[in-house]
Design a protein around this motif. Sequence first.
Motif, PDB file in Angstrom:
ATOM      1  N   VAL A  31       0.839  -1.204   0.000  1.00  0.00           N
ATOM      2  CA  VAL A  31       0.000   0.000   0.000  1.00  0.00           C
ATOM      3  C   VAL A  31       0.870   1.249   0.000  1.00  0.00           C
ATOM      4  N   GLN A  35       1.076   4.082  -2.966  1.00  0.00           N
ATOM      5  CA  GLN A  35       0.838   5.502  -2.685  1.00  0.00           C
ATOM      6  C   GLN A  35       2.052   6.354  -3.019  1.00  0.00           C
ATOM      7  N   TYR A  38       2.391   6.939  -6.734  1.00  0.00           N
ATOM      8  CA  TYR A  38       1.503   7.964  -7.266  1.00  0.00           C
ATOM      9  C   TYR A  38       1.993   9.369  -6.933  1.00  0.00           C
ATOM     10  N   ARG A  39       2.703   9.489  -5.813  1.00  0.00           N
ATOM     11  CA  ARG A  39       3.119  10.814  -5.354  1.00  0.00           C
ATOM     12  C   ARG A  39       4.494  11.222  -5.865  1.00  0.00           C
TER      13      ARG A  39
END
Length: 468
Positions: A31, A35, A38-39
């Motif tokens: 996870v 995340q 994506y950042r």
Amino acid sequence: MKKEQSVIAAKKKKFMVTSIIWIVVVALIVVFGVQLAYRVPWTYDMTGQKLFVLSEETKNVTDGLTDTVKIGAVYSDSNQDAMVSALLKEYEKISPNIQVEFLDVDKNPGMLAGYELGDVKAVPNGTIIVNGNGRYKVIAPTELFASGETGNQFYGESEITGAIRYVTAETLPKIYFLQGHDELKTGTDTAKAVALLERDAYAVDTLSLLEKGSVPEDASMVIAVSPAEDLSDEEAAALRTYLEAGGKFLLSVDPTLSTNTDKLKNFGEITRSYGIDIANNFVFEEDQSYYLTTSNMYLIPRYGEHAITEQMINDQKYVVLPLVRGLTEVEHADDVKLTPLLQSSPSSWMRTDVSIAENGMTEKDVQGPINLAYAVEQNGPRMVVIGDSNFMTDGNLEMQGNSNLFINSVDWLNGGRDSAMIAGKVINSNSMVVRGADFVKLMIICCVVMPLVMFVGAIFVWRMKKNK
């Protein structure tokens, strides 16, 4: 017996707890990794043409953004183009001032209201709309993809970056295409050249000197493409006045093949006053290295040293000129600087008496090399004269370095303005060639990272089995 059962039960319990902890840890890592992915704006594009890596030209354009630029992609929810979607995500990553949204106008036509499209009514699926600074640019689906000799081309970055530059430019230099002398038409013959200018943040319009009487004050330059009829005396006087005041002029003329009559007398008088004669003639190339295999009159000229040709020489991009008129120097003022841009080979020749029907060179013909294009500058005025117009028509502009010659000439005439030209990228290559730093990265991933991950996984499985 009971003692052994309790020991086994304790081990099972310990194994279950350990397994659950490891599952939770792995899940959290996954996870967190997703995340983070994506950042963090990090990607690795393994396509041969780097289809999804934005160029330095795009970065230079987007780095200076201070206001919001909206990019709307008109696609239904079930019919989004994967390549366009992936590319638009890169634009979102590169600047916080770029907002991308997909518009399903079939379900909600009102989504177009925020793009201030004015008189634009038909917006087909696959259209890209770029809006900012009170301007908008509509990119048709046919402008994103094209078929060429090297394969299917993707012009997504070229079109979108050009549109961003167009809508965010503080001012748009105004270029006028001269009309009224049977020139090539901007809406049909040179539509791609006009689109190229708009991508380079120019405003384009047409000009009839007979109607206006003079060149408008907002003109950054005037372009005349293949005039078949001459300027009137009044038009010639207006154009001469514009140039003497520091104006900029690009003239492209095609060869005369059927008559010795001077049809462009007033155009010729203007160019001769700056040292260039555009008398009737055509050029024939004998050296196979300097013409296309299809015709000795489709020239691939040599370059002269100038700011217009510098990058083309470095990139080894060649210009193809279909049917060329030779240009010669004549007496001119001392402060006029002439620089040949293009030249045929020493084996070429120029026919100045086009009534001669001989196929080969005659005694009346002029031995090469022949100059085919000039850059002219004086204290204020600038001019580019090219002995061919076909190179910038819709069927030829994208051939080799033709578009570079055109846009570089325009940018130089406008004071050496930087261009943001981005070439299309081939999307159907059958092989992947990996060299240099990309090869090292790929080798590390395949030979180090992936085996290490599998090794660590094997150790983990072995430890878990050992605990049983």
